[in-house]
Design an enzyme around this catalytic site. Structure first.
Site, PDB file in Angstrom:
ATOM      1  N   ASP A  67       0.550  -1.144   0.138  1.00 49.26           N
ATOM      2  CA  ASP A  67      -0.428  -0.068  -0.178  1.00 49.26           C
ATOM      3  C   ASP A  67       0.939   1.483   0.198  1.00 49.26           C
ATOM      4  OD1 ASP A  67       0.070   0.855   2.839  1.00 49.26           O
ATOM      5  OD2 ASP A  67      -0.007  -1.028   2.995  1.00 49.26           O
ATOM      6  N   ASP A 125      -9.691   3.118   5.436  1.00 45.81           N
ATOM      7  CA  ASP A 125      -8.933   3.029   6.600  1.00 45.81           C
ATOM      8  C   ASP A 125      -8.911   4.171   7.429  1.00 45.81           C
ATOM      9  OD1 ASP A 125      -6.304   3.643   7.854  1.00 45.81           O
ATOM     10  OD2 ASP A 125      -5.247   4.685   6.537  1.00 45.81           O
ATOM     11  N   GLU A 167      -8.898   4.495  11.671  1.00 46.25           N
ATOM     12  CA  GLU A 167      -7.450   3.755  12.614  1.00 46.25           C
ATOM     13  C   GLU A 167      -6.972   5.419  13.157  1.00 46.25           C
ATOM     14  OE1 GLU A 167      -3.449   4.325  11.087  1.00 46.25           O
ATOM     15  OE2 GLU A 167      -4.375   3.769   8.801  1.00 46.25           O
TER      16      GLU A 167
END
Length: 279
Positions: free
Chosen positions: A78, A167, A169
């Site tokens: 990534d 994503d 987090e």
């Protein structure tokens, strides 16, 4: 004579005062050196990338993630703008077969290296997809899903495009859980994935770390039957997964791999990567 003694006394007093001040200054310097994080500036908006908080919060075991002893795994990477122009041919020749590229963040940032990264990975033969770095404290989940889809986060059934990734987090810009309760965070994620599916027909992959998920969603199992799991864990074993998911689809196992840093195992052989791309 008295004048002479008075001058000496004044000079001595000045030196004594200076001596008292010096340890304080040195102590302050030592403290800063011992705790550099105490004075680190908040990163610029848009600079966040996948896994940037993993080591600080979860640590890093001795280099793990080797495929030995695991079922078939397919190597992937990534990337985001912090990687700049990526040497895709080097990665392809080393065995990397798929990639995810950061497309967007919040509703305010688009990856400045997106074209080279997204097209470059495709041109060497990789299956590739895109991810969105979530900022739940700035706008709604639906608004961010729309921004993502409108700026590189779409999907097409061409056999070479993976579904988009949320994503979610640690917040690099402020409070870990973006100021949300566990219920509020689950609601925000649901808003995002519902909108993404409405726009693309695909269930978004969810990238997270188990410790963050426990802290900020209350270890919700609400997405385990619909959204593939991409888990971050820099160790030789993937460890505990968030509630409900019986297995991971992708495991980000290091941020210090060759060429680009972030390396991942797809849980299955190449045909399973193709299956995820095809929907």
């Amino acid at each position: 004579m008295r004048v002479h003694r008075s001058g000496t006394t004044l000079a001595g007093a000045a030196l004594a005062a200076l001596a008292l001040l010096l340890p304080l200054g040195l102590s302050g310097t030592a403290t800063a050196a011992q705790d550099p994080g105490a004075r680190q500036a908040t990163p610029a908006r848009g600079s966040a990338h996948m896994g940037m908080g993993v080591i600080a919060h979860d640590g890093q075991a001795p280099r793990g993630g080797g495929a030995a002893g695991l079922a078939a795994q397919t190597e992937g990477v990534d990337v985001s703008s912090h990687n700049g122009n990526v040497a895709w041919s080097t990665l392809w020749n080393s065995g990397v077969k798929w990639a995810y590229v950061k497309a967007t963040e919040g509703t305010y940032y688009k990856n400045t290296s997106f074209t080279q990264q997204y097209n470059g990975s495709y041109n060497v033969g990789m299956i590739r997809g895109t991810y969105h770095f979530a900022t739940p404290d700035t706008t709604t989940g639906a608004a961010q899903a729309d921004y993502f889809v409108n700026n590189g986060g779409g999907w097409s059934k061409d056999g070479r495009t993976l579904p988009g990734v949320l994503d979610i987090e640690w917040n690099p810009y402020g409070a870990t859980c973006y100021g949300k309760s566990a219920a509020g965070m689950v609601s925000w994620i649901q808003d995002f994935v519902n909108r993404y599916k409405a726009r693309t027909g695909r269930d978004a992959v969810i990238y997270t770390a188990t410790s963050w998920w426990k802290q900020c969603t209350g270890n919700s199992s609400a997405f385990s039957s619909t959204n593939p799991l991409w888990i971050a864990r820099y160790a030789s074993e993937v460890g505990e997964l968030p509630a409900g998911w019986p297995y991971y689809t992708i495991w980000q196992y290091t941020s210090s791999g060759p060429t680009v840093g972030d390396h991942n195992h797809f849980n299955g052989d190449y045909s399973r990567v193709q299956a995820l791309a095809n929907g």
